[in-house]
Structures are given as structure tokens and as C-alpha cells.
Scaffold this active site. Structure first.
Site, PDB file in Angstrom:
ATOM      1  N   GLY A   8     -13.868  -3.940  -0.421  1.00 31.60           N
ATOM      2  CA  GLY A   8     -15.227  -3.387  -0.312  1.00 31.60           C
ATOM      3  C   GLY A   8     -15.543  -2.424  -1.443  1.00 31.60           C
ATOM      4  N   ARG A  14       0.820  -1.215   0.000  1.00 30.69           N
ATOM      5  CA  ARG A  14       0.000   0.000   0.000  1.00 30.69           C
ATOM      6  C   ARG A  14       0.853   1.263   0.000  1.00 30.69           C
ATOM      7  NH1 ARG A  14      -4.886  -2.251   3.812  1.00 30.69           N
ATOM      8  NH2 ARG A  14      -6.209  -2.806   2.068  1.00 30.69           N
ATOM      9  N   LYS A  32     -20.382 -15.867   1.094  1.00 34.69           N
ATOM     10  CA  LYS A  32     -21.833 -15.695   1.190  1.00 34.69           C
ATOM     11  C   LYS A  32     -22.476 -15.114  -0.057  1.00 34.69           C
ATOM     12  CE  LYS A  32     -22.174 -15.006   6.134  1.00 34.69           C
ATOM     13  NZ  LYS A  32     -22.363 -14.000   7.167  1.00 34.69           N
ATOM     14  N   GLY A  41      -8.833  -7.642  -1.350  1.00 31.07           N
ATOM     15  CA  GLY A  41      -9.194  -8.446  -0.183  1.00 31.07           C
ATOM     16  C   GLY A  41      -8.730  -9.881  -0.344  1.00 31.07           C
TER      17      GLY A  41
HETATM   18  P1  AMP Z   1     -15.490 -13.421   0.707  1.00 25.71           P
HETATM   19  O1  AMP Z   1     -14.906 -12.465   1.701  1.00 25.71           O
HETATM   20  O2  AMP Z   1     -16.971 -13.403   0.641  1.00 25.71           O
HETATM   21  O3  AMP Z   1     -14.821 -13.344  -0.638  1.00 25.71           O
HETATM   22  O4  AMP Z   1     -15.176 -14.860   1.291  1.00 25.71           O
HETATM   23  C1  AMP Z   1     -13.898 -15.386   1.387  1.00 25.71           C
HETATM   24  C2  AMP Z   1     -13.921 -16.537   2.321  1.00 25.71           C
HETATM   25  O5  AMP Z   1     -14.802 -17.545   1.838  1.00 25.71           O
HETATM   26  C3  AMP Z   1     -12.577 -17.194   2.483  1.00 25.71           C
HETATM   27  O6  AMP Z   1     -12.103 -16.952   3.787  1.00 25.71           O
HETATM   28  C4  AMP Z   1     -12.856 -18.669   2.253  1.00 25.71           C
HETATM   29  O7  AMP Z   1     -12.250 -19.495   3.228  1.00 25.71           O
HETATM   30  C5  AMP Z   1     -14.366 -18.770   2.380  1.00 25.71           C
HETATM   31  N1  AMP Z   1     -14.908 -19.895   1.608  1.00 25.71           N
HETATM   32  C6  AMP Z   1     -14.767 -20.133   0.282  1.00 25.71           C
HETATM   33  N2  AMP Z   1     -15.367 -21.272  -0.055  1.00 25.71           N
HETATM   34  C7  AMP Z   1     -15.884 -21.810   1.079  1.00 25.71           C
HETATM   35  C8  AMP Z   1     -16.624 -23.000   1.374  1.00 25.71           C
HETATM   36  N3  AMP Z   1     -16.936 -23.872   0.413  1.00 25.71           N
HETATM   37  N4  AMP Z   1     -17.028 -23.197   2.652  1.00 25.71           N
HETATM   38  C9  AMP Z   1     -16.701 -22.320   3.626  1.00 25.71           C
HETATM   39  N5  AMP Z   1     -16.005 -21.170   3.395  1.00 25.71           N
HETATM   40  C10 AMP Z   1     -15.604 -20.922   2.143  1.00 25.71           C
END
Ligand code: AMP
Length: 393
Positions: free
Chosen positions: A373, A35, A197, A350
Site C-alpha cells: 500500500g 520483516r 483492478k 505485496g
Molecule cells: P493487485 O493486488 O491489484 O496487484 O492484484 C493482484 C491480483 O490480481 C492477483 O491475486 C492476481 O491473481 C490477480 N489477477 C491478475 N491478473 C488477473 C486476471 N487476468 N484475471 C483475474 N485476476 C487477475
């Protein structure tokens, strides 16, 4: 958007909002200085043009209190090392002591202010705090893309009071790169969306459907989509209240002629653990008490084929729990496919930025965003408040 190229810099006092929210190790050494490096082109340009440079940033979440471990002093030291010249540091960001230091700045000199979030007024977008910050400068430059989705004093309210406000090189580059990729892409445009999610990326998914030719869905969010297709996902993480919404997105994709790809096999585990027992199974054979923690090898190959002819790729979210070696294979397969393609590839910051580093292909991506974000905000089709205030002011 007004940019720093449009503004006379010589002998002016320039306050630059940067993002020096640096990851620190347990000994309070900087773990990753990317950064700071990302701001060097702008700082050198301002120095070269004879500006008196003030830098302001947040660091961590001190919640309005002075927290020694969240001081920006190490960032000043690192910037000084990278530039090979002194960088001043002042232990506050507003007030008489700061004003005194700013008044004595000479052209080309640099002063980093202490953590803006030592004041709650920063996150509250407080106008009086913003006025005090703005009173330090002739020109305000926002170079912090990664906080430009937030309405905070040093991003939004400050532009009401600074005599002139504009975007720095990094902010301009980030916004242009994203817009060019999505609104004016070399086709086919393929989006890869993964991560934890559906709920956190629902609006991004819906908005991207308007632009993409192909949509690849992996990660835990794919489980909710699979459930929506009537598949028994066992003990996998799903969002029950979004199963219908996920099914509706699949239908909408069909109506819009978007090719939507879901996993056909998964790496399942008997528990959420780095040492769990694992199996590779087809999505219609997930054992009842097991959970999908990564896409399987067939899916990795399917997604890789879907990326082969891509003209542009936008990627946000890992394909599995990439932090654990056993569940990193799917993310690696996709990362390698993106790296091997001749498409213009834009990776959301991220976790996804970290994932491509873990997979050792970061240098093969066309662009890795500095914002998680803020990148998602753009994927949702929303204007960044920190950018909106630089338009027409
Ligand atoms: P995000 O911040 O929404 O991009 O989510 C990233 C996180 O999703 C990472 O820390 C991953 O470990 C988690 N993740 C990805 N696939 C899975 C899965 N199948 N089950 C549980 N966590 C997951």
C-alpha cells in the site's frame, strides 16, 4: 527528513516502530521472517551505539481486542535467535507494567512490546494513546515503511509527543530508492503495472505517465484497457465504469509521448479455476464465454523486448493469476526479463514481491519494497503521512 544518523543515541531510550506483521502458518510458526531480518541493521546499530531499545509493531487485525494468535511473542523469540542474544517481551504496549520494564532497560538491551492493535486507539491515531507510547522514550524512530501511508498513533500522532522523531534506515532507504527511480532515473524509465483492478491503480497510472518513457499494462486491468480499444473481452474481469477512463489514459499517453503497451494475446480459460480448460488466443479472438487470466506468449515476448534497453524499471502488479500454475507464465516471462536486464529494478511489495519469489528471481531484482500500500501511495505521487511528520520536526 530527519534520520537516525542525525541523532545522539547513547544511553537514550529509543522507541522503534517496526513492521513485524508476520505471516504465520496453521501451527502459529513464523512462515516468513523477512520483516524481522529487515530490521536487523537498525537494531544492531542502536545496540552498538548504546541505546536502550523498545520495539513496537502491529500484527494482523485484532480490532482492539487481545487475540492470543496475534501476539508478537513469536517475533521476540525469532529476533533473539537472529541476534544471538536475549530480547525481552512485555504483554502490553502501554501502562504501568510496560513502564516498569522500560525503566529497568540498560544500554544495548531490547524490549518488544505487545501488538499495538490490541488497542483500537492505534488505528484511530488517538492522541492520548500516542502520548502514552511516546512517554516511554527519548527518541521515536519510524522504521516501518509499510505502514507509513496510514495515519495511526504509532506512526503519526506519536511524533507530536516524542521529544525527538526520525526515520530509521529501512524507511529512509525505501523512500530514497523510490524517489531516485522515478524522479531521477537512468532512462528509459519503464513502468510495469498489472494486478486486479484499474480502480485501485488509476491514480498511480495517471501519475506515472508524468515520469515514464514506456508504460506496460498487464493483468486483469489490461482487460479494461482492451475493452476501451473496442476489443470484445468475452467473460474477462473488467470494470465497465472505467472503460472510458482507460481509453483516455491511452490518449493521454500518446499526447505525452509515452509508449503504452497492451497485451496482443492472452491465455484464456473457460472458468476461473486452476484446472480450467485453457487456450492461447489473439486479443481479437477471445471466445464469448471465456476469460483472460494471463498475458499470452507473444505479449510476454513483446513486453520482454520493451524491457531490454530499460535504465530503470518500476513494477507493481502481476501479469495474470500467478497463484495458479497455468496462469503464471506471463508473470514469469516479465520477471525473467526484468531479472535479465541491466536496469535498476524496483518491485512494489505485496503480490508483486510474492510473484518474483514464486518465479525464483527475487535475488535478481535491485530492490523489493517491503510495502504494498505504501509503495502504491508513492506511485500515486502522494506524500506518506508517516514521512511528512518527520520532515522539519
Ligand atoms: P493487485 O493486488 O491489484 O496487484 O492484484 C493482484 C491480483 O490480481 C492477483 O491475486 C492476481 O491473481 C490477480 N489477477 C491478475 N491478473 C488477473 C486476471 N487476468 N484475471 C483475474 N485476476 C487477475
Amino acid at each position: 527528513m530527519k534520520t537516525v544518523k542525525d541523532i545522539e543515541i547513547k544511553d537514550k531510550t529509543i522507541l522503534v516502530r517496526v513492521d513485524y506483521n508476520l505471516p504465520m502458518d496453521e501451527n502459529l510458526n513464523i512462515a516468513d521472517d523477512n520483516r524481522v531480518r529487515a530490521t536487523l541493521p537498525l537494531i544492531k546499530d542502536l545496540m552498538h551505539k548504546g541505546g536502550k531499545i523498545i520495539l513496537a509493531s502491529h500484527m494482523g487485525r485484532p480490532k482492539g481486542k487481545k487475540v492470543a494468535s496475534l501476539s508478537l511473542a513469536p517475533a521476540a523469540k525469532r529476533l533473539s535467535e537472529l541476534l544471538g542474544r536475549p530480547v525481552g517481551f512485555v504483554d502490553d504496549c502501554i501502562g504501568a507494567g510496560v513502564e516498569e520494564r522500560v525503566t529497568s532497560l540498560v544500554p544495548g538491551e531490547i524490549l518488544l512490546l505487545e501488538n499495538l492493535r490490541f488497542y483500537n486507539e492505534e488505528t484511530a491515531n488517538d492522541r492520548e494513546f500516542a502520548r502514552k507510547l511516546a512517554s516511554l522514550c527519548d527518541v521515536f524512530v519510524n522504521n516501518a515503511f509499510s505502514v507509513s501511508h496510514r495515519e495511526q498513533a504509532s506512526v503519526v500522532a506519536i511524533t507530536e509527543f516524542a521529544p525527538q522523531s526520525c526515520a530509521g534506515f529501512l524507511l529512509e532507504k525505501e523512500v530514497k530508492c523510490f524517489r531516485d527511480s522515478v524522479e531521477n532515473p537512468s532512462r528509459p524509465l519503464v513502468a510495469i503495472v498489472g494486478g486486479a483492478k484499474v480502480s485501485s491503480k488509476l491514480n498511480a497510472l495517471k501519475n506515472m505517465l508524468k515520469y515514464v518513457d514506456r508504460l506496460i499494462i498487464g493483468g486483469a486491468m489490461a482487460n479494461t484497457f482492451l475493452k476501451g480499444q473496442g476489443i470484445d473481452t468475452g467473460a474477462s474481469m473488467i470494470e465497465a465504469d472505467l472503460v472510458e477512463t482507460a481509453a483516455a489514459i491511452v490518449e493521454e499517453a500518446k499526447e505525452q509521448g509515452v509508449d503504452l503497451l497492451l497485451p496482443v494475446d492472452l491465455v484464456v480459460a473457460d472458468r476461473f479455476d486452476a484446472n480450467a480448460e485453457t487456450r492461447e488466443v489473439s486479443v481479437d479472438a477471445i471466445p464469448g464465454t471465456w476469460m483472460g487470466l494471463d498475458i499470452g506468449p507473444e505479449t510476454g515476448a513483446l513486453f520482454a523486448r520493451a524491457l531490454e534497453d530499460a535504465g530503470t524499471i518500476v513494477w507493481n502488479g502481476p501479469m495474470g493469476v500467478f497463484e495458479m500454475e497455468r496462469f503464471c507464465g506471463g508473470t514469469k516471462a516479465v520477471a525473467d526479463a526484468v531479472a535479465g536486464s541491466s536496469a535498476f529494478s524496483v518491485v512494489g511489495g505485496g503480490d508483486t514481491g510474492l510473484a518474483v519469489k514464486v518465479c525464483r528471481v527475487a535475488d535478481k531484482m535491485s530492490y523489493i519494497s517491503t510495502g504494498g500500500g505504501a509503495f502504491l501511495h508513492l506511485m500515486e505521487g502522494r506524500e506518506l503521512p508517516g514521512v511528512a511528520v518527520l520532515t522539519g520536526r
